[in-house]
Scaffold this active site. Structure first.
Site, short mmCIF file in Angstrom:
data_model
loop_
_atom_site.label_atom_id
_atom_site.label_comp_id
_atom_site.label_asym_id
_atom_site.label_seq_id
_atom_site.Cartn_x
_atom_site.Cartn_y
_atom_site.Cartn_z
N HIS A 12 9.45 45.52 67.85
CA HIS A 12 9.17 44.85 69.13
C HIS A 12 9.76 43.44 69.06
CE1 HIS A 12 6.76 42.52 71.99
NE2 HIS A 12 6.66 43.64 72.66
N VAL A 27 8.78 40.45 69.40
CA VAL A 27 8.09 39.35 68.69
C VAL A 27 8.06 39.56 67.18
CG1 VAL A 27 6.63 38.64 70.63
CG2 VAL A 27 5.73 40.29 68.97
N LYS A 28 8.43 40.74 66.71
CA LYS A 28 8.38 41.03 65.27
C LYS A 28 9.66 40.50 64.58
CE LYS A 28 4.36 42.91 65.98
NZ LYS A 28 3.99 44.28 66.27
N HIS A 29 9.82 40.82 63.28
CA HIS A 29 10.89 40.16 62.51
C HIS A 29 12.29 40.52 62.95
CE1 HIS A 29 7.36 39.43 60.13
NE2 HIS A 29 8.00 38.44 59.57
#
Ligand SMILES: *Cc1c(COP(=O)(O)O)cnc(C)c1O
Length: 409
Positions: A205, A207-209
């Site tokens: 997603h 917002v993830k890394h």
């Protein structure tokens, strides 16, 4: 003559909070998380769009091999989301009706929902008061003959007590499905998460890394599990190439009930490009965390996250805790005041068992998991993403100073 009454004017040492009409610290809103997409990522996606394969083409295997390599696992299987990856892992672990799996209440609801998708019952175990990671002792007390799996979450990017959970798994014949959706690139005793549990779940997603738009993966060293994961991703169709060759190319067999949880080549091209920046972005997240931790040392009323010495967190989040006894107001007011300063704070997480669905279905009323519930009242996640500039983080620290000193007791 009447004596003049001079009211003592309040000493206005605080600049007015934006919440009460003052000037906000920032004019532009700073989100808590944000993707970093450079020109080469855009070009990589465009190239796929111009090619013959926009889904289930060559980029899938390429991305899977790259993910497996980056975490040190034998296999990676990519999915259309982290949630789909969790569902597939619950399926591959043979989680079934009548069985239970244990997880933390302090997580995104998807960690527990994947058990419900399989007809199994989620059992929660409280978190450790310092790290807010699921407590292995609490888990051990909840293991029954019905327990099939444990789903530890690497909350905020700090690896869970994986050694303890693998030991519990060996002793009781359980499957460890690590929810590492916060922890791509984190290490536990020198090993990257993704190479330790039986199955490790990642999310892509934004917002993830790293991001593929929506997307996720399961990594494993077990080839049989990887096969079951791939089957589940594609309607339960068995893709044994030998079988296909034997029966002719048109023939396939649906042997189990699966889903369409496939990731596209478009997403994988984006993900491959994102992976090239992973190490630099992890370094940036760690530098931001260090800056926050240093600043918090002289910010009364705020407690920084606890980090064990045998791990290197990946810092998906930087969750601080409010020392409510030192403040005149609760988390709600502090949150609103920081938002008014244009600082995109967030809260991770509303304990899963307190959601209306879980209350109605399982009868939770609050009070069952006191450590997680108390933490929830205190938690605020500060902005944390690699694209944050030095001046962005100084704005956050300045806003914290302004808001915390205003509300200090
Ligand atoms: C992001 C996240 C998920 C789900 O990932 P998606 O890719 O959004 O489906 C699951 N668990 C946790 C803890 C997460 O933060």
């Amino acid at each position: 003559m009447a004596t003049e009454v001079i009211s003592s004017k309040p000493v206005f040492s605080h600049p007015a909070l934006a919440l009460y009409g003052g000037t906000p610290i920032r004019t532009r809103f700073l989100p808590y998380g944000h993707q970093s997409i450079d020109e080469s990522a855009i070009q990589a996606v465009v190239q796929v769009l111009r090619s013959d394969w926009i889904t289930t083409g060559p980029k899938i295997a390429e991305f899977e091999e790259a993910i497996a390599a980056v975490v040190g696992a034998r296999q990676a299987v990519v999915f259309s989301s982290g949630t789909a990856a969790l569902h597939a892992a619950a399926f591959a672990a043979d989680l079934e009706p009548g069985q239970e799996a244990i997880t933390t209440p302090l997580t995104f609801c998807a960690t527990a929902n994947c058990m419900l998708y399989q007809g199994a019952r989620p059992i929660f175990a409280d978190v450790c008061p310092d790290t807010l990671l699921i407590d292995p002792c609490e888990v051990a007390q909840r293991i029954t003959p019905r327990t099939k799996a444990i789903l530890p979450v690497d909350y905020a990017g700090h690896p869970a007590a994986l050694g303890e959970f693998m030991e519990l798994a060996n002793r009781h014949g359980l499957v460890i499905i690590e929810d590492a959706t916060h922890a791509l690139g984190a290490t536990h005793k020198g090993r990257r998460v993704g190479s330790i549990a039986h199955m490790t779940v990642f999310s892509f997603h934004p917002v993830k890394h790293i991001t593929t738009g929506e997307g996720g993966a399961v990594t494993t060293d077990n080839v049989q599990l990887a096969h079951r994961l791939r089957k589940f991703r594609n309607h339960g169709i068995d893709y044994d190439p030998q079988l296909r060759q034997h029966h002719g190319t048109w023939y396939y067999e649906m042997v189990e009930l699966g889903y369409n949880y496939r990731l596209t080549d478009i997403g994988c091209a984006l993900g491959l490009s994102q992976l090239r920046s992973l190490e630099a972005n992890l370094a940036r997240r760690r530098a931001l965390a260090d800056r926050y931790t240093a600043a918090l040392a002289d910010l009364p009323g705020l407690t920084p996250p606890v980090v064990h010495t045998d791990v290197e967190p990946a810092w998906h989040l930087y969750p601080v805790r409010l020392e409510l006894a030192k403040l005149r107001v609760g988390r709600e007011e502090i949150f609103r005041a920081l938002r008014a300063e244009n600082i995109g704070v967030n809260v991770h997480y509303i304990p899963v068992h307190l959601h209306p669905y879980y209350r109605a279905r399982f009868g939770y009323r609050g009070g069952e998991y006191p450590v997680a519930e108390m933490a929830y009242e205190q938690l605020i996640s500060l902005p944390m993403f690699p694209g944050m500039s030095d001046s962005d983080i100084e704005d956050v620290i300045e806003a914290l100073r302004k808001v915390m000193s205003y509300y200090a007791r």
